[in-house]
Design an enzyme around this catalytic site. Sequence first.
Site, PDB file in Angstrom:
ATOM      1  CG  ASP A 286       5.657 -16.577 -29.480  1.00 33.86           C
ATOM      2  OD1 ASP A 286       5.941 -15.897 -28.658  1.00 33.86           O
ATOM      3  OD2 ASP A 286       4.637 -17.168 -29.733  1.00 33.86           O
TER       4      ASP A 286
HETATM    5  C1  BGC Z   1       3.063 -16.404 -27.222  1.00 33.98           C
HETATM    6  C2  BGC Z   1       2.859 -15.094 -27.544  1.00 33.98           C
HETATM    7  C3  BGC Z   1       3.029 -13.856 -26.726  1.00 33.98           C
HETATM    8  C4  BGC Z   1       4.398 -14.113 -26.020  1.00 33.98           C
HETATM    9  C5  BGC Z   1       4.527 -13.052 -24.807  1.00 33.98           C
HETATM   10  C6  BGC Z   1       4.305 -16.542 -26.129  1.00 33.98           C
HETATM   11  O1  BGC Z   1       4.572 -17.603 -25.432  1.00 33.98           O
HETATM   12  O2  BGC Z   1       3.268 -17.285 -27.832  1.00 33.98           O
HETATM   13  O3  BGC Z   1       1.726 -15.147 -28.125  1.00 33.98           O
HETATM   14  O4  BGC Z   1       2.896 -12.699 -27.195  1.00 33.98           O
HETATM   15  O5  BGC Z   1       4.516 -15.248 -25.414  1.00 33.98           O
HETATM   16  O6  BGC Z   1       3.771 -12.955 -23.930  1.00 33.98           O
END
Ligand code: BGC
Length: 745
Positions: A286
């Site tokens: 993530d």
């Molecule tokens: C989120 C993810 C997301 C990623 C990219 C993160 O902060 O937890 O779900 O896909 O950002 O935007």
Amino acid sequence: MNAKINTALLLILLFLNPILFAQSQQKTVDQRVDSVMRLMTPEEKIGQLNQYSDDWTATGPVTVDNDKTRQVRNGQVGSMLNCKGTDRTRWWQEAAMKSRLKIPLLFGQDVVHGYKTTFPIPLAESCSWDLDAMTLSARIAATEASAGGIHWTFAPMVDIARDPRWGRMMEGAGEDPYLGSMIAAARVKGFQGNKLGDINSMMACAKHFAAYGAVIGGRDYNSVDMSERLLLEVYLPPFKAAAEAGVATFMNSFNDINGVPATGNSYLQRDILKGQWGFKGFVVSDWGSVGEMVSHGSAKNDYEAAFSAITAGCDMDMESRCYKNYLAQLVADGKVSMALIDDAVRRILEKKFELGLFDDPFKYCDAEREQKELNNPEHPKIAREMADRSIVLLKNQNNLLPLSKNTKTIAFIGPLVKAVKQNKGFWDVEVPGVDSSYIVSQWAGLVNKVGATTKLLYAKGCEIEGSDKSGFDEAVRIAKQSDVVILSIGERRDMSGEARSRSNIDIPGVQEDLLKVLLATGKPVVVLINAGRPLVFNYTADNATAILYTWWLGSEAGNAIADVLFGDFNPSAKLSVTFPQSVGQIPIYYSHLNTGRPVTNGDVPNTSYIDLSIYPKFEFGFGLSFTTFKYSDLKLNKNKISNTGEIEVSLTVSNTGKYAGEEIVQLYLRDLAGSISRPVKDLKDFAKIALNAGESKIVRFTIDKEKLSFYNQKLQWVAEPGEFELMIGASSSDIRLNSVFELVN
Ligand code: BGC
């Protein structure tokens, strides 16, 4: 030129361009990956594991980070996110084509509930229990996004969530592992289509692996403390279903589980995902979660964090730069083997081949196709149908709904009536060049439906938040002139979403006070509740004449709400999550254990509160229709089942009301006595059926050993001989028919 010279020239060309040589072979994906990997330096390999976000704001790219561009040209970046539109993706891909090996970039994006056409938030869609409709919604999102240059969506989010304080509940499919698994598979199928490489398919990503939905106190990014049983029984099944549906990628999660951050968790990623489940795709971290292991206190520095993540099976580093900065050093220090890096690179390159990017890196950058798909007139129609199917009718006193299209005067009141972007929900995509004003507001929807025949009055009444009641008088004044009042209240769209945990999930501000003064006029009031999570609204639930839970419905919100208000669509959605009466009841979910002192024990001190009922305000599986359904004639073809046998269950469902409608028939099971206590009921199947007024249909289910199995004390998946209760319900509380059968050896 003769053929010999031609061939010679071709050979020289291929020799000069090794990547072309690698590609020119008609080989399997594996062999093609091999041939590329043979040409790659360790630095280029590590580059493939590195993902950056584009520099982007709502109005477009601002500054181009020259260093990122340089790194792309040097083959040090494998993927970009937040880079949208054919112009922009083409620009970056051209930069990648300047690299030595010309390995194409992958473009990822959070296409969570639509791209240009915004669909209802996933939690809303999940209340449709309509798998085909959700597949189609994801299909349209993939068609538009892939036409906009996107190869990969960070969706579906398949986290089970049982705590509505957690703002990210809006992204998932609710509380139940069975329903959640079916929906996970349906969405993967929708995003990925028939196969990767088809022009309108994109890679899906099951996230966030794992147990992110169980953060303590509903606080985003918080720790998770969870038994192995709960993990296996409740939180992992939707991930497994996504893997079985062929999801191309997984994303790990921000949280730690029992102290081990998911990003550096090899039990989850190596043992379960890539081991037991045999997952062949790749895992992305993530955002920054590799580096965050330092804050977690599980890595001393970024060097250790990179070590921990790559060892645990996290293949791509989103935005933390730990892989880029430290993997080479870790290899040189003999801590990380090149084989480990190769495995991650191979997984990523395979997907690039499957998508067809090696054959044509600009395959998804066709501006003409982009225009065509973004303006496809079919898409809003499909979004409207999905929105119709996501609206939950919670209350309908005196059958106030559907309203007559001949109603003389309607007062439409509330801070969300004329809101436009609010209808999009948290994870809408800002698509380059697209004006968001094409969203159908709730007001516009009403005007479209009855504007020609009904006098429509509007007052805002109050804001979503704050204590200002100065608009109440005007609202009351127009309510008095009307036959019926519609009041649209709820959360702001950014009150549910990432980092949007709330300790108080009441309807904010003075909105319920506004309802009070409107009800005092004596007029019937239909309340529309706009939210990304279950809210607590006891006053409204007890006093409003009718309630529609409209969530955030997307581009076609207004039209869909009007469809339901005036009976052009008979609501059929049922809650995929329990609605509490109070934050004090959280976590609350239907499939709890009975305990030794259930509340049904009467006077004996029992597992209740002294100041509050333990029952929810609206239970899992609940939702009304304009018509009524009768359940009868439950039949089991036998009352004993062997380990290899099956029981055929049938029942009759009849539409006993005046309207055609759809009913979601739910099958729950309870293992009455097991080697460990089992929940009071578990959803094991469901059927959504359409019935005309007066029509009856036979609904059939099959029960086999799999449906009776659970993890025993040794965490083995077993079905134990003994009695099971079968319950057929219109909700998890409204059980209409039941029976008992036995599993025999
Ligand atoms: C989120 C993810 C997301 C990623 C990219 C993160 O902060 O937890 O779900 O896909 O950002 O935007």
